[in-house]
Design a protein around this motif. Structure first.
Motif, PDB file in Angstrom:
ATOM      1  N   ALA A 175       0.824  -1.222   0.000  1.00  0.00           N
ATOM      2  CA  ALA A 175       0.000   0.000   0.000  1.00  0.00           C
ATOM      3  C   ALA A 175       0.854   1.267   0.000  1.00  0.00           C
ATOM      4  O   ALA A 175       0.454   2.289  -0.565  1.00  0.00           O
ATOM      5  CB  ALA A 175      -0.921  -0.003   1.226  1.00  0.00           C
ATOM      6  N   LEU A 176       2.012   1.226   0.649  1.00  0.00           N
ATOM      7  CA  LEU A 176       2.806   2.458   0.839  1.00  0.00           C
ATOM      8  C   LEU A 176       3.948   2.604  -0.154  1.00  0.00           C
ATOM      9  O   LEU A 176       4.559   3.684  -0.225  1.00  0.00           O
ATOM     10  CB  LEU A 176       3.327   2.519   2.288  1.00  0.00           C
ATOM     11  N   ALA A 177       4.235   1.570  -0.950  1.00  0.00           N
ATOM     12  CA  ALA A 177       5.317   1.679  -1.947  1.00  0.00           C
ATOM     13  C   ALA A 177       5.099   2.846  -2.915  1.00  0.00           C
ATOM     14  O   ALA A 177       6.057   3.576  -3.227  1.00  0.00           O
ATOM     15  CB  ALA A 177       5.476   0.357  -2.698  1.00  0.00           C
ATOM     16  N   PRO A 178       3.873   3.083  -3.379  1.00  0.00           N
ATOM     17  CA  PRO A 178       3.693   4.231  -4.289  1.00  0.00           C
ATOM     18  C   PRO A 178       4.051   5.578  -3.648  1.00  0.00           C
ATOM     19  O   PRO A 178       4.256   6.558  -4.348  1.00  0.00           O
ATOM     20  CB  PRO A 178       2.192   4.181  -4.631  1.00  0.00           C
ATOM     21  N   HIS A 179       4.136   5.607  -2.328  1.00  0.00           N
ATOM     22  CA  HIS A 179       4.518   6.831  -1.619  1.00  0.00           C
ATOM     23  C   HIS A 179       5.998   6.822  -1.234  1.00  0.00           C
ATOM     24  O   HIS A 179       6.452   7.706  -0.479  1.00  0.00           O
ATOM     25  CB  HIS A 179       3.652   6.995  -0.369  1.00  0.00           C
ATOM     26  N   GLY A 180       6.724   5.823  -1.700  1.00  0.00           N
ATOM     27  CA  GLY A 180       8.156   5.764  -1.407  1.00  0.00           C
ATOM     28  C   GLY A 180       8.466   5.309   0.007  1.00  0.00           C
ATOM     29  O   GLY A 180       9.564   5.536   0.518  1.00  0.00           O
ATOM     30  N   ILE A 181       7.491   4.655   0.643  1.00  0.00           N
ATOM     31  CA  ILE A 181       7.687   4.209   2.037  1.00  0.00           C
ATOM     32  C   ILE A 181       7.876   2.697   2.042  1.00  0.00           C
ATOM     33  O   ILE A 181       7.042   1.957   1.505  1.00  0.00           O
ATOM     34  CB  ILE A 181       6.467   4.593   2.898  1.00  0.00           C
ATOM     35  N   SER A 182       8.973   2.231   2.632  1.00  0.00           N
ATOM     36  CA  SER A 182       9.192   0.783   2.743  1.00  0.00           C
ATOM     37  C   SER A 182       8.703   0.289   4.109  1.00  0.00           C
ATOM     38  O   SER A 182       8.745   1.025   5.094  1.00  0.00           O
ATOM     39  CB  SER A 182      10.672   0.436   2.552  1.00  0.00           C
ATOM     40  N   VAL A 183       8.219  -0.945   4.109  1.00  0.00           N
ATOM     41  CA  VAL A 183       7.759  -1.570   5.355  1.00  0.00           C
ATOM     42  C   VAL A 183       8.351  -2.977   5.415  1.00  0.00           C
ATOM     43  O   VAL A 183       8.161  -3.780   4.492  1.00  0.00           O
ATOM     44  CB  VAL A 183       6.219  -1.642   5.436  1.00  0.00           C
ATOM     45  N   THR A 184       9.066  -3.243   6.488  1.00  0.00           N
ATOM     46  CA  THR A 184       9.755  -4.531   6.641  1.00  0.00           C
ATOM     47  C   THR A 184       9.571  -5.037   8.067  1.00  0.00           C
ATOM     48  O   THR A 184       9.060  -4.313   8.931  1.00  0.00           O
ATOM     49  CB  THR A 184      11.264  -4.370   6.358  1.00  0.00           C
TER      50      THR A 184
END
Ligand SMILES: NC(=O)c1ccc[n+]([C@@H]2O[C@H](COP(=O)([O-])OP(=O)(O)OC[C@H]3O[C@@H](n4cnc5c(N)ncnc54)[C@H](OP(=O)(O)O)[C@@H]3O)[C@@H](O)[C@H]2O)c1
Length: 253
Positions: A175-184
């Motif tokens: 969901a957040l990749a299009p905003h340049g945010i990575s989640v790991t």
């Protein structure tokens, strides 16, 4: 200079994570719930300046938004969120299905899901919206657990909360990749924190060390190094990953 919010940083893995970011020149917001002196000690140990201390019980409604607001006010901005705070296995949260009462079972399930999953979800929402509003890239790193894969027979709510946290993070990665945010996420095995010290010193100690073919348990610093890597711009392509940190004690397929 980045702003980094680390929840549950009064001691243990959270303290090591806070120290690792501060050593790299970042400003850190140290969140804690009840161990004020320990949290103040974390703050004292951080190199650099401009760090912040935030007290909040993350099981309370509305606390996550307040924590993020305080972190933004204290640091100027938040670029990295580390969801580390948890209600973890301890004598107080022991809930084996065969012997615990239903009342105690329900109480622990709610405590663990409230803090380990729902607070992390709310914090992620608030930091994501702060980053999106700023038009900034950023990173969320969730502290999961090997128990999500291996099972936690005497702490089933804990295992379920960590499996849900892993799955939540993967949904947010997309969901957040299009905003340049990575989640790991990282999924540590047994780590030598203050909370675990009596187990390691007692009769279970050798068995716990023997779970890994390295013959030892992990350290908070090893977890912190991985978290710092996953929150680096060059690790953005790792978004969605769950990194095993268990000394080959549990191999999942
Ligand atoms: N140590 C391990 O073997 C291990 C293995 C796998 C995963 N993990 C994960 O790694 C993380 C840290 O573990 P640890 O051993 O360092 O844990 P810990 O020493 O028990 O620290 C937990 C932290 O969470 C905070 N916290 C607890 N309840 C809270 C609440 N209601 N609101 C806000 N903060 C709250 C505590 O704050 P106060 O101290 O102020 O109460 C503390 O800072 C956890 O997510 C844990 O599940 C640990």
């Amino acid at each position: 200079m980045r702003g980094v919010l680390v929840t549950g940083a009064s001691r243990g893995i959270g303290r090591a994570v806070a120290a690792a970011f501060a050593a790299a020149g970042d400003r850190v917001a140290v969140q804690y719930a009840s161990r004020r002196e320990d949290a103040e000690e974390t703050l004292r140990l951080l190199p650099g300046s401009g760090h912040a201390l935030i007290r909040s019980d993350l099981s309370e409604a509305g606390s996550a938004e307040r924590v993020v607001d305080e972190a933004v006010a204290g640091l100027g901005q938040v670029d990295v969120l580390v969801n580390n705070a948890a209600v973890a296995p301890s004598p107080a949260t022991h809930h084996p299905v065969a012997t615990v009462s239903l009342d105690a079972w329900r109480t622990v399930w709610r405590q663990m899901i409230d803090v380990n999953l729902l607070a992390a979800a709310d914090l992620t929402w608030a930091v994501a919206r702060h980053l999106i509003d700023r038009g900034s890239a950023g990173h969320v790193v969730n502290i999961g657990s090997r128990g999500a894969f291996r099972g936690e027979p005497e702490y089933p709510a804990y295992g379920a909360s960590k499996a849900a946290l892993h799955a939540f993070g993967q949904s947010m990665a997309v969901a957040l990749a299009p905003h340049g945010i990575s989640v790991t996420a990282v999924a540590p095995g047994f780590v030598a924190t203050e909370r675990q010290s009596s187990k390691l010193a007692g009769s279970q100690g050798d068995g716990l060390r023997g779970e890994s073919p390295f013959g030892r348990v992990g350290t908070p610093e090893e977890v912190a190094a991985a978290v710092r890597y996953l929150a680096a711009p060059e690790a953005t392509w790792a978004s969605g990953t769950i990194l095993d940190l268990n000394g080959a004690s549990h191999l999942r397929t």
